[in-house]
Design a protein around this motif. Sequence first.
Motif, PDB file in Angstrom:
ATOM      1  N   TRP A 194     -24.584  41.465  15.465  1.00  0.00           N
ATOM      2  CA  TRP A 194     -24.276  42.161  16.708  1.00  0.00           C
ATOM      3  C   TRP A 194     -23.080  41.508  17.393  1.00  0.00           C
ATOM      4  O   TRP A 194     -23.077  40.311  17.671  1.00  0.00           O
ATOM      5  CB  TRP A 194     -25.484  42.133  17.640  1.00  0.00           C
ATOM      6  N   SER A 196     -20.640  41.162  20.695  1.00  0.00           N
ATOM      7  CA  SER A 196     -20.904  41.359  22.118  1.00  0.00           C
ATOM      8  C   SER A 196     -19.869  40.662  22.987  1.00  0.00           C
ATOM      9  O   SER A 196     -19.236  39.688  22.578  1.00  0.00           O
ATOM     10  CB  SER A 196     -22.295  40.822  22.479  1.00  0.00           C
ATOM     11  N   HIS A 200     -21.861  40.776  28.599  1.00  0.00           N
ATOM     12  CA  HIS A 200     -22.446  42.090  28.349  1.00  0.00           C
ATOM     13  C   HIS A 200     -23.961  42.030  28.562  1.00  0.00           C
ATOM     14  O   HIS A 200     -24.620  41.068  28.179  1.00  0.00           O
ATOM     15  CB  HIS A 200     -22.149  42.520  26.907  1.00  0.00           C
ATOM     16  N   PHE A 202     -26.004  43.682  26.980  1.00  0.00           N
ATOM     17  CA  PHE A 202     -26.621  43.797  25.664  1.00  0.00           C
ATOM     18  C   PHE A 202     -26.294  42.595  24.778  1.00  0.00           C
ATOM     19  O   PHE A 202     -26.276  42.690  23.566  1.00  0.00           O
ATOM     20  CB  PHE A 202     -26.144  45.070  24.946  1.00  0.00           C
ATOM     21  N   ARG A 203     -26.062  41.477  25.391  1.00  0.00           N
ATOM     22  CA  ARG A 203     -25.678  40.306  24.595  1.00  0.00           C
ATOM     23  C   ARG A 203     -26.821  39.846  23.691  1.00  0.00           C
ATOM     24  O   ARG A 203     -26.595  39.492  22.528  1.00  0.00           O
ATOM     25  CB  ARG A 203     -25.272  39.167  25.525  1.00  0.00           C
ATOM     26  N   LEU A 225     -19.035  36.118  19.872  1.00  0.00           N
ATOM     27  CA  LEU A 225     -18.928  36.607  21.240  1.00  0.00           C
ATOM     28  C   LEU A 225     -17.470  36.564  21.661  1.00  0.00           C
ATOM     29  O   LEU A 225     -16.700  35.743  21.175  1.00  0.00           O
ATOM     30  CB  LEU A 225     -19.747  35.742  22.203  1.00  0.00           C
ATOM     31  N   LEU A 232     -13.157  42.631  21.248  1.00  0.00           N
ATOM     32  CA  LEU A 232     -14.407  43.161  20.709  1.00  0.00           C
ATOM     33  C   LEU A 232     -14.128  44.366  19.815  1.00  0.00           C
ATOM     34  O   LEU A 232     -14.687  44.496  18.716  1.00  0.00           O
ATOM     35  CB  LEU A 232     -15.337  43.561  21.858  1.00  0.00           C
ATOM     36  N   THR A 243     -21.754  47.124  17.326  1.00  0.00           N
ATOM     37  CA  THR A 243     -21.828  46.890  18.755  1.00  0.00           C
ATOM     38  C   THR A 243     -22.093  48.216  19.462  1.00  0.00           C
ATOM     39  O   THR A 243     -22.131  49.277  18.826  1.00  0.00           O
ATOM     40  CB  THR A 243     -20.539  46.244  19.286  1.00  0.00           C
TER      41      THR A 243
END
Length: 307
Positions: A194, A196, A200, A202-203, A225, A232, A243
């Motif tokens: 993922w 991120s 965020h 939604f990290r 990150l 991103l 993402t």
Amino acid sequence: MSGSRSNMLRLIRCFTRVVDAGSFSAAAYQLGMNKGSVSQAITTLETETKLRLLNRDTRHVSLTEAGRHFYNGCQDVLQSVERLDELTDHLTGENSGTLRVACSNLFGSRVLVPAIGHFMDFHPHLKLELCVQDDVASMADGAIDVTVRIGWPQDSSLVARRLFETRQLIVATPQYLSKHRAPMSPEELRDMNWLSLTRHRFRTSLTLQDEHKQEHSIPLRGRVLTDNSSMLYSLLMSNNGITALPECNVIDELDRGELVHLLPEYLLEPLGVYVLYPSRDNLPQKTRLFVDFLLDYFRSYPFTPEF
């Protein structure tokens, strides 16, 4: 001070931006200049004023005591120039001066720039200074006239007007999915890399809603990150993981098949796109014109979610 008034005003603007940004590099990025030119401008200003204005180290700058007094005076000067611009606009019937707009990197380049082009065509006497950064600049010190941001506004001291809503989509490139099987359920997201933003929401986890309105809260695992939305996007398009991004930022890639919408039967909370400006009675005409233009421009914008 021996320099011309116009040049001195340019130096003052550069100086205040360095102070507000906290470094030469950040100020150069915001001003669209190279770091060396910004540093030279400050050196010239210190020579003209015969004052040492800044303490410098390798990464940050801070005001000297003389610089602090000078900075306060510069704010008064810039506010006076702003009032004169507004008075000139009123007397001549023209809209001139500089409008300072802040927005995030990816949204600014993808969605806001086309709108700005139309606005500038309508107002040829206006100049625009675009501050493009994900940590959107504060409006409290008057350095920014208007902010356009994605997400629900929290600062009650600002007027926030919604331009449109956009879905959040979980996306990946076909190349990434050729090596990592596309998730068939929300639970399988925990096995994906993922990507991120550092700030965020939604990290580390996200909540999806299925067609029965049942929520699925999923922990996320990622190794990369970034604090920059354009970075991103680059990580995503370079096949580094998956993402969630606003649909308005990636609609072209989805249409061309360069990105795949994952788990389309599950929904993330949509995002509001807002224009924010100071809450004051005597709003400058240039600000009012820009806000009214954006409200009209995005009235029929296509990225309104359908549920």
